[in-house]
Design a protein around this motif. Structure first.
Motif, short mmCIF file in Angstrom:
data_model
loop_
_atom_site.label_atom_id
_atom_site.label_comp_id
_atom_site.label_asym_id
_atom_site.label_seq_id
_atom_site.Cartn_x
_atom_site.Cartn_y
_atom_site.Cartn_z
N LYS A 216 -76.69 29.03 20.77
CA LYS A 216 -75.88 28.31 19.85
C LYS A 216 -74.61 27.88 20.55
CE LYS A 216 -74.17 27.50 15.36
NZ LYS A 216 -74.38 26.17 15.49
N ASP A 217 -74.20 26.55 20.77
CA ASP A 217 -72.72 26.15 21.00
C ASP A 217 -71.94 25.70 20.18
OD1 ASP A 217 -73.85 23.58 20.56
OD2 ASP A 217 -72.93 23.03 22.46
N TYR A 218 -70.83 25.65 20.40
CA TYR A 218 -69.66 25.39 19.52
C TYR A 218 -69.14 24.04 20.14
CZ TYR A 218 -70.30 29.27 16.91
OH TYR A 218 -71.24 30.46 15.99
N LYS A 219 -69.35 22.78 19.40
CA LYS A 219 -68.86 21.58 20.01
C LYS A 219 -67.56 21.18 19.57
CE LYS A 219 -73.29 19.61 20.81
NZ LYS A 219 -74.51 20.47 20.39
N ARG A 220 -66.91 21.63 18.34
CA ARG A 220 -65.75 20.90 18.01
C ARG A 220 -64.62 21.78 18.70
NH1 ARG A 220 -65.85 17.64 13.63
NH2 ARG A 220 -67.93 16.91 13.05
N THR A 230 -66.44 18.22 21.62
CA THR A 230 -65.82 18.49 23.16
C THR A 230 -67.29 18.53 23.86
OG1 THR A 230 -66.27 20.90 22.86
CG2 THR A 230 -64.01 19.70 22.35
N GLY A 231 -67.08 18.86 25.18
CA GLY A 231 -68.77 19.56 26.01
C GLY A 231 -68.92 20.70 25.50
N GLY A 232 -68.38 21.48 24.75
CA GLY A 232 -68.68 22.80 24.17
C GLY A 232 -67.45 23.95 24.35
N VAL A 273 -86.36 22.01 29.93
CA VAL A 273 -86.32 20.84 28.75
C VAL A 273 -85.16 21.60 27.78
CG1 VAL A 273 -87.37 19.77 27.13
CG2 VAL A 273 -88.84 20.71 29.05
N PHE A 274 -84.37 20.91 27.23
CA PHE A 274 -83.34 21.54 26.20
C PHE A 274 -83.73 21.00 24.92
CE2 PHE A 274 -78.37 21.44 25.69
CZ PHE A 274 -78.21 21.48 24.54
N PHE A 275 -84.09 21.68 24.09
CA PHE A 275 -84.26 21.13 22.71
C PHE A 275 -83.09 21.25 21.95
CE2 PHE A 275 -88.17 22.63 24.66
CZ PHE A 275 -88.96 21.62 24.28
N TYR A 289 -83.28 15.48 22.84
CA TYR A 289 -83.63 16.24 24.21
C TYR A 289 -82.76 16.01 25.16
CZ TYR A 289 -88.75 16.09 22.41
OH TYR A 289 -89.77 16.20 21.82
N ASN A 290 -82.65 17.05 25.97
CA ASN A 290 -81.94 16.89 27.25
C ASN A 290 -82.76 17.61 28.19
OD1 ASN A 290 -79.28 15.91 26.25
ND2 ASN A 290 -78.89 17.92 25.27
N VAL A 291 -82.52 16.77 29.42
CA VAL A 291 -83.49 17.25 30.90
C VAL A 291 -82.89 18.17 31.65
CG1 VAL A 291 -84.83 15.19 30.09
CG2 VAL A 291 -82.98 14.97 31.62
N ARG A 292 -82.01 18.87 31.32
CA ARG A 292 -81.28 19.85 32.01
C ARG A 292 -80.81 20.81 30.84
NH1 ARG A 292 -76.86 19.15 28.95
NH2 ARG A 292 -76.69 17.10 28.12
N MET A 293 -80.22 21.94 31.70
CA MET A 293 -79.79 23.08 30.76
C MET A 293 -78.56 22.61 30.19
SD MET A 293 -81.67 25.79 30.82
CE MET A 293 -80.62 27.00 30.24
N GLY A 294 -78.05 23.19 29.11
CA GLY A 294 -77.01 22.99 28.40
C GLY A 294 -75.68 23.84 28.90
N ASP A 295 -74.65 23.18 28.48
CA ASP A 295 -73.22 23.77 29.08
C ASP A 295 -72.22 23.87 27.98
OD1 ASP A 295 -71.21 24.72 30.27
OD2 ASP A 295 -71.15 23.37 31.97
N PRO A 296 -71.81 24.76 27.21
CA PRO A 296 -71.98 26.21 27.45
C PRO A 296 -73.06 27.18 27.33
CG PRO A 296 -70.31 26.13 25.84
CD PRO A 296 -71.12 24.76 25.88
N GLU A 297 -74.12 26.58 26.86
CA GLU A 297 -75.15 27.79 26.67
C GLU A 297 -75.54 28.40 27.68
OE1 GLU A 297 -75.06 24.37 25.64
OE2 GLU A 297 -76.12 24.16 23.78
N THR A 298 -75.76 27.59 29.06
CA THR A 298 -76.32 28.35 30.29
C THR A 298 -75.60 29.49 30.56
OG1 THR A 298 -76.99 26.15 31.02
CG2 THR A 298 -76.89 27.97 32.48
N1 GLY Z 1 -73.75 21.83 25.09
C1 GLY Z 1 -74.51 20.79 24.93
C2 GLY Z 1 -74.95 20.22 26.15
O1 GLY Z 1 -74.83 20.62 27.19
O2 GLY Z 1 -75.42 18.92 26.00
#
Ligand code: GLY
Ligand code: AMP
Length: 423
Positions: A216-220, A230-232, A273-275, A289-298
């Protein structure tokens, strides 16, 4: 095996860190990388979307595998670029081709795919300048808040969530008139989904898949999930509400039908695949959907993968993922992002970062850093991701918060309340 990671953020540092632990690795390169990737790999001064320069380097350094970190090169067709050249027949490249990358590159494409394959998502309507009045009727027919999304890539800024109907209608016109450039020449209007978000990751070879730890990421930007997106600002893994029952629904209703759809469409998709999911009263819906890993989830997810990542990536590239599984670390992980004061609006760069070497109990993944003389300096909004293990996510967060006290740079900011909504 020689591996080249494309990108320059915390996500790419974390992927490179995990790859560096593989016995299968020969030499590791990151292009362009940052001050952190320099410690574990050789940085190469090439932009991720300069395909000719990447190709030249792949030949010169005898690269066997390219791992594409960000979405831009994928949406621009880096996979197609390499697969069109016979001399790169043996090259393994982790990411989808241009058509499949539309799952992230076009909100309308993603919505049509979900509709075709029966994947739960918010009701929507796609609007262009020619049918604004239909868009206004749609807005009148749903309850507030109103969700407006620019169809194309808009660096995470193309989504508006508005409470007022007149404002929503006005913004619809603004978007179609070019508020987000050509990304908004089509706008997807959506029903608002009320729930709590989480991020689920799969690695696919186009037929089979393996699941990675969820996060789980924190976006705000602000405490209590307030203020600008934000980007996270941080992430945790695992996610407490992601219990066995919810996980089963996600896999049956979302992951399996998505991979089946990718297969049925004959997409050349060998990558992550990022759901982006919303849990609405215990039922999962796809937000994006994102077609790459998430940041800062990764940064948190990589800490929790025990299996050899290179082995999994190789299996994905060779279409040999069937029967493979991923071993998770039983510990929890958390990441706190240290950002430049002012971010996500205007901020200064070039501030000297001190104290990184004092951090012993966490891993510091560099997001926006550069080398200047003998110093490591800030070079972006998100600067350092401080990632830690713990017996649970709150333990892990506490370790990150204690580690980051060693690190300082002028006008540094971070959120102190991560995990508050999971207690
Ligand atoms: N953390 C969300 C993203 O990478 O799009
Ligand atoms: P997206 O770029 O599609 O992920 O949207 C950005 C953010 O807007 C998401 O992470 C959600 O927090 C929020 N969002 C997007 N679509 C919806 C929706 N249909 N209902 C509620 N929130 C949404």
């Amino acid at each position: 095996m020689n591996i080249l990671v494309l990108g320059s953020g915390g996500r790419e540092h974390a992927i490179a860190w995990k790859i560096a632990a593989s016995p299968k690795l020969g030499k590791l390169y990151v292009a362009p990388g940052n001050a952190g990737t320099r410690e574990i790999a050789e940085n190469v001064a090439i932009k991720a979307d300069d395909f000719d320069a990447v190709a030249e380097f792949v030949c010169k350094a005898k690269i066997d595998m390219v791992v594409v970190g960000p979405e831009d090169p994928l949406v621009k067709g880096i996979v197609d670029y390499f697969s069109a050249k016979p001399e790169f027949k043996e090259l393994m490249i982790i990411g989808p081709d241009k058509l499949s990358a539309q799952l992230e590159g076009s909100k309308e494409f993603a919505k049509m795919f979900m509709q075709k394959y029966g994947i739960p998502t918010a009701k929507y309507l796609s609007i262009t300048a020619g049918n604004i009045s239909e868009g206004e009727k749609f807005l009148e027919s749903v309850n507030p808040p109103y969700v407006l999304k620019a169809d194309g890539l808009a660096a995470g800024k193309g989504v508006l969530i508005l409470d007022n109907l007149d404002e929503a209608k006005r913004e619809l016109r603004n978007m179609l008139a070019g508020k987000f450039g050509s990304a908004g020449s089509k706008v997807v209007l959506e029903q608002y989904l009320d729930g709590i978000e989480c991020s689920v990751f799969a690695l696919t070879d186009g037929n089979s898949y393996v699941l990675l730890p969820e996060a789980k990421d924190y976006k705000r930007i602000g405490e209590g999930n307030t203020g600008l997106n934000t980007g996270g600002m941080g992430s945790v893994s695992p996610v407490p509400f992601y219990d066995a029952n919810f996980a089963r629904k996600v896999e049956e209703r979302i992951v399996k039908p998505t991979i089946d759809g990718i297969c049925a469409e004959g997409m050349n998709y060998r990558g992550f695949v990022f759901f982006g999911l919303m849990n609405v009263n215990g039922d999962p819906y796809v937000i994006e959907y994102n077609v790459r890993m998430g940041d800062p989830e990764t940064e948190s997810v990589m800490l929790r993968i025990k299996s050899d990542l290179v082995e999994l990536l190789e299996a994905a590239a060779k279409r040999e993922l069937a029967g493979k599984s991923v071993e998770f670390d039983s510990r929890s992980a958390a990441t706190v992002m240290m950002v430049s004061g002012g971010y996500p609006e205007a901020y200064e760069k070039g501030k000297v970062i001190s104290g990184l070497e004092k951090v012993k109990s966490s891993v510091c993944f560099h997001a926006g850093t550069a080398v200047s003389g003998n110093d490591v300096v800030t070079s972006g909004g998100r600067v350092i991701a401080v990632s830690s293990y713990g017996n649970n996510i709150f333990d892990a967060l506490e370790t990150s918060y204690s580690s980051l006290k060693n690190i300082s740079f002028d006008k540094c900011y971070y959120r102190t309340d991560l995990g508050f909504d999971l207690k």
